[in-house]
Design a protein around this motif. Sequence first.
Motif, PDB file in Angstrom:
ATOM      1  N   CYS A  11       0.814  -1.221   0.000  1.00 59.88           N
ATOM      2  CA  CYS A  11       0.000   0.000   0.000  1.00 59.88           C
ATOM      3  C   CYS A  11       0.847   1.270   0.000  1.00 59.88           C
ATOM      4  O   CYS A  11       2.068   1.242   0.056  1.00 59.88           O
ATOM      5  CB  CYS A  11      -0.899  -0.013   1.233  1.00 59.88           C
ATOM      6  SG  CYS A  11       0.043   0.073   2.753  1.00 59.88           S
ATOM      7  N   SER A 258      -6.947   5.903   4.189  1.00 60.66           N
ATOM      8  CA  SER A 258      -8.312   5.530   3.939  1.00 60.66           C
ATOM      9  C   SER A 258      -9.129   5.729   5.211  1.00 60.66           C
ATOM     10  O   SER A 258      -8.680   5.310   6.267  1.00 60.66           O
ATOM     11  CB  SER A 258      -8.399   4.044   3.606  1.00 60.66           C
ATOM     12  OG  SER A 258      -7.915   3.748   2.356  1.00 60.66           O
ATOM     13  N   HIS A 283     -12.217   7.737  -0.705  1.00 62.11           N
ATOM     14  CA  HIS A 283     -12.112   6.280  -0.838  1.00 62.11           C
ATOM     15  C   HIS A 283     -12.623   5.696   0.474  1.00 62.11           C
ATOM     16  O   HIS A 283     -12.005   5.854   1.519  1.00 62.11           O
ATOM     17  CB  HIS A 283     -10.653   5.873  -1.070  1.00 62.11           C
ATOM     18  CG  HIS A 283     -10.506   4.394  -1.244  1.00 62.11           C
ATOM     19  ND1 HIS A 283     -10.802   3.753  -2.420  1.00 62.11           N
ATOM     20  CD2 HIS A 283     -10.146   3.419  -0.367  1.00 62.11           C
ATOM     21  CE1 HIS A 283     -10.619   2.458  -2.280  1.00 62.11           C
ATOM     22  NE2 HIS A 283     -10.223   2.226  -1.039  1.00 62.11           N
ATOM     23  N   PRO A 285     -13.863   2.253   2.208  1.00 56.99           N
ATOM     24  CA  PRO A 285     -14.037   0.798   2.096  1.00 56.99           C
ATOM     25  C   PRO A 285     -15.423   0.330   2.545  1.00 56.99           C
ATOM     26  O   PRO A 285     -15.873   0.681   3.635  1.00 56.99           O
ATOM     27  CB  PRO A 285     -12.931   0.253   3.010  1.00 56.99           C
ATOM     28  CG  PRO A 285     -11.889   1.328   3.007  1.00 56.99           C
ATOM     29  CD  PRO A 285     -12.673   2.609   2.967  1.00 56.99           C
ATOM     30  N   GLN A 287     -16.407  -3.237   1.839  1.00 57.81           N
ATOM     31  CA  GLN A 287     -16.064  -4.641   2.154  1.00 57.81           C
ATOM     32  C   GLN A 287     -17.185  -5.625   1.832  1.00 57.81           C
ATOM     33  O   GLN A 287     -16.937  -6.643   1.230  1.00 57.81           O
ATOM     34  CB  GLN A 287     -15.584  -4.832   3.606  1.00 57.81           C
ATOM     35  CG  GLN A 287     -14.445  -3.913   4.041  1.00 57.81           C
ATOM     36  CD  GLN A 287     -13.185  -3.985   3.188  1.00 57.81           C
ATOM     37  OE1 GLN A 287     -13.184  -4.608   2.144  1.00 57.81           O
ATOM     38  NE2 GLN A 287     -12.128  -3.317   3.615  1.00 57.81           N
ATOM     39  N   THR A 323     -14.797   5.953  -4.267  1.00 59.27           N
ATOM     40  CA  THR A 323     -14.222   4.642  -4.609  1.00 59.27           C
ATOM     41  C   THR A 323     -14.234   3.777  -3.347  1.00 59.27           C
ATOM     42  O   THR A 323     -14.459   4.296  -2.244  1.00 59.27           O
ATOM     43  CB  THR A 323     -12.781   4.791  -5.137  1.00 59.27           C
ATOM     44  OG1 THR A 323     -12.004   5.493  -4.167  1.00 59.27           O
ATOM     45  CG2 THR A 323     -12.745   5.553  -6.454  1.00 59.27           C
ATOM     46  N   THR A 324     -13.991   2.489  -3.538  1.00 62.22           N
ATOM     47  CA  THR A 324     -14.140   1.601  -2.379  1.00 62.22           C
ATOM     48  C   THR A 324     -13.281   0.339  -2.492  1.00 62.22           C
ATOM     49  O   THR A 324     -12.648   0.104  -3.538  1.00 62.22           O
ATOM     50  CB  THR A 324     -15.639   1.217  -2.213  1.00 62.22           C
ATOM     51  OG1 THR A 324     -15.839   0.684  -0.908  1.00 62.22           O
ATOM     52  CG2 THR A 324     -16.084   0.181  -3.240  1.00 62.22           C
ATOM     53  N   ASP A 325     -13.261  -0.434  -1.412  1.00 63.07           N
ATOM     54  CA  ASP A 325     -12.669  -1.778  -1.398  1.00 63.07           C
ATOM     55  C   ASP A 325     -13.781  -2.769  -1.065  1.00 63.07           C
ATOM     56  O   ASP A 325     -14.593  -2.502  -0.167  1.00 63.07           O
ATOM     57  CB  ASP A 325     -11.625  -1.925  -0.272  1.00 63.07           C
ATOM     58  CG  ASP A 325     -10.445  -1.005  -0.442  1.00 63.07           C
ATOM     59  OD1 ASP A 325     -10.095  -0.686  -1.582  1.00 63.07           O
ATOM     60  OD2 ASP A 325      -9.876  -0.614   0.595  1.00 63.07           O
ATOM     61  N   ALA A 353     -13.511   0.646  -7.867  1.00 65.95           N
ATOM     62  CA  ALA A 353     -13.437  -0.191  -6.660  1.00 65.95           C
ATOM     63  C   ALA A 353     -12.315  -1.201  -6.806  1.00 65.95           C
ATOM     64  O   ALA A 353     -12.061  -1.708  -7.899  1.00 65.95           O
ATOM     65  CB  ALA A 353     -14.763  -0.917  -6.443  1.00 65.95           C
ATOM     66  N   PHE A 354     -11.633  -1.456  -5.712  1.00 60.11           N
ATOM     67  CA  PHE A 354     -10.691  -2.565  -5.664  1.00 60.11           C
ATOM     68  C   PHE A 354     -11.477  -3.768  -5.134  1.00 60.11           C
ATOM     69  O   PHE A 354     -12.009  -3.719  -4.024  1.00 60.11           O
ATOM     70  CB  PHE A 354      -9.527  -2.270  -4.722  1.00 60.11           C
ATOM     71  CG  PHE A 354      -8.669  -1.134  -5.188  1.00 60.11           C
ATOM     72  CD1 PHE A 354      -7.793  -1.302  -6.252  1.00 60.11           C
ATOM     73  CD2 PHE A 354      -8.746   0.109  -4.591  1.00 60.11           C
ATOM     74  CE1 PHE A 354      -7.006  -0.251  -6.704  1.00 60.11           C
ATOM     75  CE2 PHE A 354      -7.961   1.169  -5.027  1.00 60.11           C
ATOM     76  CZ  PHE A 354      -7.093   0.980  -6.088  1.00 60.11           C
ATOM     77  N   PHE A 356     -11.356  -7.652  -4.046  1.00 56.54           N
ATOM     78  CA  PHE A 356     -10.393  -8.666  -3.625  1.00 56.54           C
ATOM     79  C   PHE A 356     -11.112  -9.973  -3.360  1.00 56.54           C
ATOM     80  O   PHE A 356     -12.205  -9.975  -2.781  1.00 56.54           O
ATOM     81  CB  PHE A 356      -9.695  -8.240  -2.318  1.00 56.54           C
ATOM     82  CG  PHE A 356      -9.004  -6.914  -2.405  1.00 56.54           C
ATOM     83  CD1 PHE A 356      -7.765  -6.805  -3.006  1.00 56.54           C
ATOM     84  CD2 PHE A 356      -9.602  -5.772  -1.889  1.00 56.54           C
ATOM     85  CE1 PHE A 356      -7.121  -5.574  -3.089  1.00 56.54           C
ATOM     86  CE2 PHE A 356      -8.965  -4.537  -1.970  1.00 56.54           C
ATOM     87  CZ  PHE A 356      -7.726  -4.443  -2.573  1.00 56.54           C
TER      88      PHE A 356
END
Length: 482
Positions: A11, A258, A283, A285, A287, A323-325, A353-354, A356
């Motif tokens: 990161c 973040s 940004h 998150p 999840q 934006t987000t995770d 968005a990331f 994962f």
Amino acid sequence: MPKFFIKTYGCQMNERDSEEVAHSLVARGYEQVGHESEADVVLLNTCSVRDMADQKALGKMGMLGQVAKERPHVVFGFLGCMAQARGESLLKGLPHVDLVVGTQKFHRVADYVDELLTTKAARQAGITDAGYGRMDDPRLSIVDVAEEPGSQSAIRHQQLTARQATAFVSIMQGCNMHCAFCIVPQTRGAERSRSLSEIVSEVRDLVSRGVKEVTLLGQIVNLYGRHEFPKIDNKSPFVQLLEAVHDVQGLERLRFTSPHPIGFSDDLIDAIARLPKLAEHVHLPLQSGSNKVLKAMHRAYTAEKYTDLIARIRRARHGIAITTDIIVGFPGETEDDYRQTRELVRQIQFDNAFVFRYSPRSGTSAANIPNQIDELVKEERNHDLLEIVNKSNRRILERLVGSEVEVLCHGPSKTNPARLMGRTRTNKIVVFPPSPRRLYDNPSAGQWGPREGAGDELVGELLNVRIERANGFSLYGTLPPE
Ligand code: SF4
């Protein structure tokens, strides 16, 4: 003087830590090089968030074993999160590794490197007194993964390039949240914040050296200072910090990353509405979109609260990018849970968005949940969600075609150095030529093509760029005629 090479995984906080290490070595006269083959010191600053990141760093260090055979004077070291989590065990399978330094000891790396280079040189020269031992003695290695009070304030020097438009500033270390999937509380320790005055003085120094935009960094940046500093006039320490940094003369843009939805309170939303240097991008998150999964993750908010928060942020600042995770395939995530995530992502229309696939990390509570999800299912959900995210990303980029946007010029584009690259206030990448005139070496003779360094003078400038097309995750445009 010796040369060093640092490779950084993970990161922006790791990037920032590597800059600090680079600064401390350069201050002692070491020279930074771009490839390990030229270096006398090779450092890998590691990430532990996903298993793949661990494996990449281990694989890279394994390959460097060959270099160690050919150039035995070279010092090899692991720094950062994986070093913190695995400590001395990293020396076992990798006999050429000399140094393992954890996340609270980056400021000691230069001392340790000096010591190891001296020791290795002495042993190679056959000097066996002064504690250097003989070449065939067991290795002398250094492992330091201890906690150190005040280490959050040690990340404060910046190794800037000649013209650097933007910089990261680490404002805190650690996290007390204990999300079930996350190894960070183990690798980075408990939350510790730097003082507001130290941070402001670092920003002032950056601005005096030409930086126009800073991003304040923390694992849960909006909870900055909650254990150390009081609220004043109902403003959290983080909002007090935003206001103080915002007041720095010459700073054009301010970002942070973040934040956590918990603690994203009204005073912060109010700051987004009233501080003009705060760039239009958050940004945040998410999840998961399933309340059951959020609870299992120990994320103490619901999908409804998250949606409401996004609506309030959007009301506070028109056109703000979000934006987000997102993690797919968390243990126990059913088709219905995933459908709820998918629906929420479709409804919110993130700018990006990331996504994962859940990766179990030993030492986290989620790794022991029995109902782990099949890798194929994770892959399908990942792919499906990315399609939705990419669609909204494309739609948002397409809407900008034909408009003029403010771009902070960062420097030459990585993929085509004849062009410049910068970012909009909403953090979109924009690629553009340095201007038609500057593209020509000698237009009257009909010779054309980019001259070296074309557009250097534009680095760090705020420019209006007309957007002509969107492609992938980038925008392409031109400067208006002079
Ligand atoms: S808030 Fe959760 S995900 Fe973020 S660093 Fe802390 S424990 Fe990890």
